[in-house]
Design an enzyme around this catalytic site. Structure first.
Site, PDB file in Angstrom:
ATOM      1  N   SER A 153       0.829  -1.213   0.000  1.00  0.00           N
ATOM      2  CA  SER A 153       0.000   0.000   0.000  1.00  0.00           C
ATOM      3  C   SER A 153       0.863   1.262   0.000  1.00  0.00           C
ATOM      4  O   SER A 153       0.588   2.206  -0.744  1.00  0.00           O
ATOM      5  CB  SER A 153      -0.982  -0.012   1.164  1.00  0.00           C
ATOM      6  OG  SER A 153      -0.319  -0.272   2.367  1.00  0.00           O
ATOM      7  N   ASP A 197       5.661   3.109   7.030  1.00  0.00           N
ATOM      8  CA  ASP A 197       5.755   2.528   5.691  1.00  0.00           C
ATOM      9  C   ASP A 197       5.941   3.608   4.634  1.00  0.00           C
ATOM     10  O   ASP A 197       6.730   3.467   3.697  1.00  0.00           O
ATOM     11  CB  ASP A 197       4.492   1.714   5.381  1.00  0.00           C
ATOM     12  CG  ASP A 197       4.221   0.656   6.427  1.00  0.00           C
ATOM     13  OD1 ASP A 197       5.135   0.345   7.217  1.00  0.00           O
ATOM     14  OD2 ASP A 197       3.087   0.152   6.471  1.00  0.00           O
TER      15      ASP A 197
HETATM   16  C1  GLA Z   1       1.779  -1.640   9.438  1.00  0.00           C
HETATM   17  C2  GLA Z   1       1.505  -0.146   9.531  1.00  0.00           C
HETATM   18  C3  GLA Z   1       2.699   0.612  10.094  1.00  0.00           C
HETATM   19  C4  GLA Z   1       3.192  -0.019  11.377  1.00  0.00           C
HETATM   20  C5  GLA Z   1       3.344  -1.523  11.216  1.00  0.00           C
HETATM   21  C6  GLA Z   1       3.684  -2.203  12.507  1.00  0.00           C
HETATM   22  O1  GLA Z   1       2.775  -1.882   8.493  1.00  0.00           O
HETATM   23  O2  GLA Z   1       1.196   0.364   8.254  1.00  0.00           O
HETATM   24  O3  GLA Z   1       2.349   1.967  10.279  1.00  0.00           O
HETATM   25  O4  GLA Z   1       2.350   0.313  12.449  1.00  0.00           O
HETATM   26  O5  GLA Z   1       2.181  -2.134  10.712  1.00  0.00           O
HETATM   27  O6  GLA Z   1       4.940  -1.832  12.927  1.00  0.00           O
END
Ligand code: GLA
Length: 407
Positions: A153, A197
């Site tokens: 994403s 991310d």
């Molecule tokens: C997902 C979320 C991130 C983070 C991770 C866990 O990837 O998008 O923002 O919280 O989980 O570390």
């Protein structure tokens, strides 16, 4: 959740970048009947350590991987934003001026994958107040495995944000574009995630991780040096899909907020290891263990950065193992497939291994001496078969660059 790419796409190597660009361009020409003005791309990410710490204002250490989402873009003169992807033969279009009417409250009217790019266009409109922009056609192709905890994403958000920022001359910097991506994810898609991310997708650098303070958004590039140390980073994708818009992710977030409020701090970032005895007295057992994971994980990120800088990547294995144990036992976001992958990798000689990403499915990562990669691969496959799990998909990843224009 964006639909799954084919296994061939998903497990292609770094040379796939050129193919991804070509496939986005080909889709663009086939669907829209003219040549695009340019192509952009952004990567997925693996998180080396620092899980669920981002929305607690804490520390994370992700790196961009070579799997990328490519987008080909062409201008239109009617103010419409039209998107198509190799996942879906149907284009979706909305006038830029009508994005506000759809997001966030009527987002369910948009097919799920298209909420990501259209959500980014909407978030850019929110952020900049832009009203009068050129329409655009966007065609996407991605080889980031979906639902694997590798942030397909953020890859689509980063590619879209970069392409629109350049095309619309918005002049936003990469950190602001990461924030735009997060707004899209939180409000247009409805997943209550943190910023990790999107920051990794925007800021990633070759052979490096991004040490991010999620409160200040200060980002430092940390040299990983895997290749020089004779190490590989192996991904073991369990194939168990997860989604963060529903379920456990939001519950964990709520527990963290409860813990912070009972402890009287703005965020769990403000709780240290020395505060844990007090936290144990004040919190119920489950909330305490959620808090303990965040507090100890923040410390592990700091310890990992120090170890990388002072002693090199072969010294971080135990920290990865401790992180996994904390997620399994305290935060309770692992699943049997992930525990099996981690145990098998360690038994086969990995220096360290842990689940990566939000949990409840997805992938584990293992830090492995180059000569042991096949042993880890075999051990994981054998352990999955013995447990009656579907075969995992196993591949290596290389720390790579963030979002940029390709052509
Ligand atoms: C997902 C979320 C991130 C983070 C991770 C866990 O990837 O998008 O923002 O919280 O989980 O570390």
């Amino acid at each position: 959740m964006v639909p799954t790419p084919t296994p061939d796409d998903a497990h292609a190597s770094a040379g796939a970048s050129g193919r991804g660009r070509l496939s986005a361009t080909r889709l663009f020409v086939d669907a829209f009947g003219h040549e695009p003005a340019g192509t952009w791309s952004a990567p997925g990410r693996a998180n080396l350590i620092g899980e669920h710490t981002d929305y607690n204002d804490g520390f994370v250490l992700p790196f961009a991987i070579e799997h990328r989402t490519h987008v080909a873009l062409g201008r239109r003169d009617d103010g419409v934003v039209r998107v198509i992807s190799t996942f879906d033969e149907h284009a979706v279009e909305l006038p830029f001026a009508e994005l506000d009417a759809v997001f966030p409250h009527r987002r369910d009217e948009i097919v799920e994958w298209a909420r990501y790019p259209l959500g980014v266009a909407w978030a850019l409109r929110q952020r900049t107040g832009a009203t009068d922009v050129a329409g655009v056609d966007l065609a996407f192709a991605s080889d980031v495995p979906v639902g694997a905890g590798l942030s397909s994403s953020a890859a689509i958000e980063g590619a879209t944000a970069s392409a629109l920022n350049d095309t619309w001359g918005l002049g936003l910097d990469p950190v602001t574009l990461a924030q735009v991506g997060r707004t899209a994810e939180n409000e247009a898609v409805g997943a209550p995630t943190g910023i990790m991310d999107q920051m990794a997708a925007m800021l990633g650098e070759t052979d490096s991780a991004i040490f991010l303070d999620c409160r200040s958004l200060d980002a430092q590039v940390v040299d990983l040096g895997f290749a020089d140390a004779g190490l590989e980073l192996v991904v073991i994708d369990t194939g168990v899909k997860h989604a963060h818009a529903t379920g456990g992710y939001g519950e964990r977030r709520a527990s963290c907020e409860l813990g912070a409020s009972v402890l009287g701090v703005p965020a769990l970032r403000d709780v240290g290891i020395d505060d844990l005895p007090r936290a144990r007295r004040l919190l119920d057992d489950v909330t305490f263990r959620r808090v303990r994971h965040i507090v100890t994980e923040n410390q592990r990120v700091l310890d990992t950065v120090r170890a990388l800088r002072e002693r090199g990547p072969a010294s971080i294995g135990d920290l990865l193992v401790a992180s996994h144990a904390s997620m399994r036992d305290d935060f309770e976001i692992s699943i049997p497939e992930l525990d099996t992958a981690v145990d098998a990798a360690l038994t086969a000689g990995a220096l360290g291994a842990r689940m990566t990403g939000g949990g409840f499915g997805g992938a584990a990562i293992a830090l492995v001496a180059s000569g042991r990669v096949d042993a880890v691969r075999d051990a994981a496959a054998t352990a999955f078969a013995a447990s009656g799990f579907a075969p995992p998909t196993i591949f290596t990843v290389t720390p790579s660059t963030g979002a940029h224009r390709d052509t």
